[in-house]
Motif scaffolding. Sequence first.
Motif, PDB file in Angstrom:
ATOM      1  N   PRO A 174       0.812  -1.226   0.000  1.00 15.87           N
ATOM      2  CA  PRO A 174       0.000   0.000   0.000  1.00 15.87           C
ATOM      3  C   PRO A 174       0.843   1.273   0.000  1.00 15.87           C
ATOM      4  O   PRO A 174       0.409   2.310  -0.483  1.00 15.87           O
ATOM      5  N   GLN A 175       2.074   1.192   0.542  1.00 19.16           N
ATOM      6  CA  GLN A 175       2.958   2.356   0.571  1.00 19.16           C
ATOM      7  C   GLN A 175       3.765   2.504  -0.720  1.00 19.16           C
ATOM      8  O   GLN A 175       4.515   3.463  -0.881  1.00 19.16           O
ATOM      9  N   GLY A 176       3.626   1.538  -1.640  1.00 24.73           N
ATOM     10  CA  GLY A 176       4.311   1.636  -2.920  1.00 24.73           C
ATOM     11  C   GLY A 176       5.571   0.822  -3.027  1.00 24.73           C
ATOM     12  O   GLY A 176       6.167   0.739  -4.108  1.00 24.73           O
ATOM     13  N   ALA A 177       6.032   0.218  -1.928  1.00 19.04           N
ATOM     14  CA  ALA A 177       7.230  -0.619  -1.989  1.00 19.04           C
ATOM     15  C   ALA A 177       6.927  -1.916  -2.724  1.00 19.04           C
ATOM     16  O   ALA A 177       5.804  -2.411  -2.711  1.00 19.04           O
ATOM     17  N   LEU A 178       7.947  -2.470  -3.361  1.00 21.79           N
ATOM     18  CA  LEU A 178       7.799  -3.739  -4.073  1.00 21.79           C
ATOM     19  C   LEU A 178       8.386  -4.856  -3.223  1.00 21.79           C
ATOM     20  O   LEU A 178       9.547  -4.802  -2.816  1.00 21.79           O
ATOM     21  N   LEU A 179       7.564  -5.870  -2.925  1.00 22.27           N
ATOM     22  CA  LEU A 179       8.013  -7.013  -2.154  1.00 22.27           C
ATOM     23  C   LEU A 179       7.976  -8.252  -3.035  1.00 22.27           C
ATOM     24  O   LEU A 179       7.100  -8.381  -3.901  1.00 22.27           O
ATOM     25  N   THR A 180       8.908  -9.165  -2.796  1.00 21.71           N
ATOM     26  CA  THR A 180       8.930 -10.409  -3.549  1.00 21.71           C
ATOM     27  C   THR A 180       9.035 -11.596  -2.608  1.00 21.71           C
ATOM     28  O   THR A 180       9.575 -11.495  -1.504  1.00 21.71           O
ATOM     29  N   THR A 181       8.493 -12.722  -3.051  1.00 18.99           N
ATOM     30  CA  THR A 181       8.680 -13.984  -2.348  1.00 18.99           C
ATOM     31  C   THR A 181       9.327 -14.953  -3.308  1.00 18.99           C
ATOM     32  O   THR A 181       9.181 -14.833  -4.524  1.00 18.99           O
ATOM     33  N   GLY A 182      10.049 -15.937  -2.750  1.00 19.49           N
ATOM     34  CA  GLY A 182      10.705 -16.858  -3.654  1.00 19.49           C
ATOM     35  C   GLY A 182      11.245 -18.074  -2.953  1.00 19.49           C
ATOM     36  O   GLY A 182      10.946 -18.334  -1.794  1.00 19.49           O
ATOM     37  N   MET A 183      12.038 -18.817  -3.698  1.00 25.12           N
ATOM     38  CA  MET A 183      12.573 -20.086  -3.227  1.00 25.12           C
ATOM     39  C   MET A 183      14.090 -20.009  -3.124  1.00 25.12           C
ATOM     40  O   MET A 183      14.768 -19.571  -4.044  1.00 25.12           O
ATOM     41  N   VAL A 184      14.599 -20.414  -1.969  1.00 27.45           N
ATOM     42  CA  VAL A 184      16.011 -20.719  -1.822  1.00 27.45           C
ATOM     43  C   VAL A 184      16.079 -22.098  -1.182  1.00 27.45           C
ATOM     44  O   VAL A 184      15.075 -22.618  -0.707  1.00 27.45           O
ATOM     45  N   ASP A 185      17.224 -22.699  -1.146  1.00 25.50           N
ATOM     46  CA  ASP A 185      17.328 -24.076  -0.664  1.00 25.50           C
ATOM     47  C   ASP A 185      16.743 -24.247   0.730  1.00 25.50           C
ATOM     48  O   ASP A 185      16.086 -25.219   1.034  1.00 25.50           O
ATOM     49  N   GLU A 186      16.982 -23.253   1.603  1.00 23.35           N
ATOM     50  CA  GLU A 186      16.560 -23.402   2.986  1.00 23.35           C
ATOM     51  C   GLU A 186      15.042 -23.432   3.135  1.00 23.35           C
ATOM     52  O   GLU A 186      14.521 -23.932   4.117  1.00 23.35           O
ATOM     53  N   ILE A 187      14.318 -22.846   2.201  1.00 21.66           N
ATOM     54  CA  ILE A 187      12.864 -22.804   2.328  1.00 21.66           C
ATOM     55  C   ILE A 187      12.277 -24.201   2.188  1.00 21.66           C
ATOM     56  O   ILE A 187      11.382 -24.589   2.920  1.00 21.66           O
ATOM     57  N   SER A 188      12.764 -24.975   1.262  1.00 21.18           N
ATOM     58  CA  SER A 188      12.187 -26.295   1.028  1.00 21.18           C
ATOM     59  C   SER A 188      12.938 -27.398   1.767  1.00 21.18           C
ATOM     60  O   SER A 188      12.508 -28.540   1.762  1.00 21.18           O
TER      61      SER A 188
END
Length: 300
Positions: free
Chosen positions: A278-292
């Motif tokens: 809502p403030q205009g910042a861009l956020l991303t989510t993703g995969m790195v080895d530790e996540i899975s």
Amino acid sequence: MKADYHKTAVKHFSRHKGEINCCVFSSDCQILLTCSDDCRLFVWSVISGELLTKASGHTGPVKTCCFSPDDAIFASGSHDCTVRVWRTATAECLHLLQGHQRGVETVCFSPDSKHILSGGWDKRAILWDTQNGTVIRIFSGHQSAIQSSSFSVNSQYLATGSWDYTIKVWNYEAEEKEKTLSGHTGNVSCVCFSTTGLLASGSWDRTVRVWNPHKGAIIFLLECHTGWVRSLAFSRDGMLLASAGDYDPVFLWDMENGNCLKTLQQKMDMAQGCIFSPQGALLTTGMVDEISKADDAEQQ
């Protein structure tokens, strides 16, 4: 989920016991929703990284998930051929939606949260009533699996992207024939409407296309990605488009001329999603080895 690349502050959300298929933010970017081949969905606090609640009930890998625009509920689609609707606060299953004949690959909410659109391997898109879980309409015409879907801002139009390399634009309020947008040379993995009425599509062919969906005409062909395009997000005024994908920076595009304004480095192998806060910042989510590959003690 990337918090601040320049400070190398990367949070790991790692309790799933199978491959994570989708990661999405709530509209206020305070909650993260993840779904996995382990048949479960987890709801996380973005700030603390705490697991808030988890949803169980699917009997097959959960391939897709999304929050309603008001964040009160979320939906999930699974290879068990069902869509489920859940209450965000408690992960209580409100509706079990049965109508697909094969696995579900995409779900999305209408802007008013009253409808859900789902699609999958049966080549059909189904429009559901969120309140009572009934089928409103079935859209047929794709020649292969439907992998992505989106509502226009006024909910009048629906878009679906398919493994048949096309996007179809459907008019929800009329029985007129759908428009087919052709040009991609790979599976269409993501579609997204802007507040100004544009439609963007991303593909395994490593391109992003921006369309006038009413005329069926391409406006911009955006070519910078070196891997599959996984996610698209328009800024709230529709003037910027972010695109994210495999092994690439996140690209930021000017919707006045199609120029690439910035490339934003990310510390992950695969960007599963991106959103403007809502403030205009861009956020991303993703995969790195530790996540899975979570620590066993973490998963108990």
